[in-house]
Design a protein around this motif. Sequence first.
Motif, PDB file in Angstrom:
ATOM      1  N   ASP A   1       0.723  -1.236  -0.120  1.00 11.44           N
ATOM      2  CA  ASP A   1       0.095   0.101  -0.143  1.00 11.44           C
ATOM      3  C   ASP A   1       0.780   1.399   0.042  1.00 11.44           C
ATOM      4  O   ASP A   1       0.522   2.235  -0.555  1.00 11.44           O
TER       5      ASP A   1
ATOM      6  N   LYS B   1       0.579   4.265  -2.975  1.00 13.95           N
ATOM      7  CA  LYS B   1       0.413   5.525  -2.724  1.00 13.95           C
ATOM      8  C   LYS B   1       1.683   6.178  -3.384  1.00 13.95           C
ATOM      9  O   LYS B   1       1.041   7.338  -3.793  1.00 13.95           O
TER      10      LYS B   1
ATOM     11  N   THR C   1       1.250   9.350  -5.943  1.00 14.13           N
ATOM     12  CA  THR C   1       1.488  10.688  -5.876  1.00 14.13           C
ATOM     13  C   THR C   1       2.765  11.151  -6.001  1.00 14.13           C
ATOM     14  O   THR C   1       2.603  12.556  -6.302  1.00 14.13           O
TER      15      THR C   1
ATOM     16  N   ALA D   1       2.916   8.348   3.327  1.00 14.52           N
ATOM     17  CA  ALA D   1       2.177   7.047   2.955  1.00 14.52           C
ATOM     18  C   ALA D   1       2.372   6.102   4.383  1.00 14.52           C
ATOM     19  O   ALA D   1       1.487   5.475   4.842  1.00 14.52           O
TER      20      ALA D   1
END
Length: 164
Positions: A33, A37, A41, A160
């Motif tokens: 994850d 992320k 970004t 993150a």
Amino acid sequence: MNKRSVILMSFMVILLGFLVGCTSSGDNVKCKDIISKTLETADKTNIDMTVVFGEKIYENNFDRLYNFSIKKIDDGAIAYASTGGYADEISIVYVDSDKDKKTVQGYFQARIQTRIQNFTGYKPKEVQKLENAKVIIQGNYVVLIICDNVENIETAIRQAINGN
């Protein structure tokens, strides 16, 4: 025990599980994850492939890539440029002990040096990325960052991990 007591007890166990699983430290975020992320970004990189802890390809190649046992980590993910012509890579692992964090940090630093040797004769243009690479530790995560925009990737990773 009646049916109502069983249902109430089950509900309490589930609620307790949610409460225990939710921490503010960010250390409960899965490595896959964090990578996902970060790549969403951060500025564009040459990274186009991700493999994660639990996948056969990750487990089969981890020891060879990083020169230490996968048994030292509890979670991990690798994002990289699949073409082989680019040095770009983000590797993140989760470890439980402070000793293991420092050990993994050393192995990641050694990986940078090995890749510098590999790319020097092969594609010298990529060596600058490797010379600017970073290994960071945040909480129980150890992260290797190799790309053109290391600072932006580091910021995205830290955010993150913190759940931002």
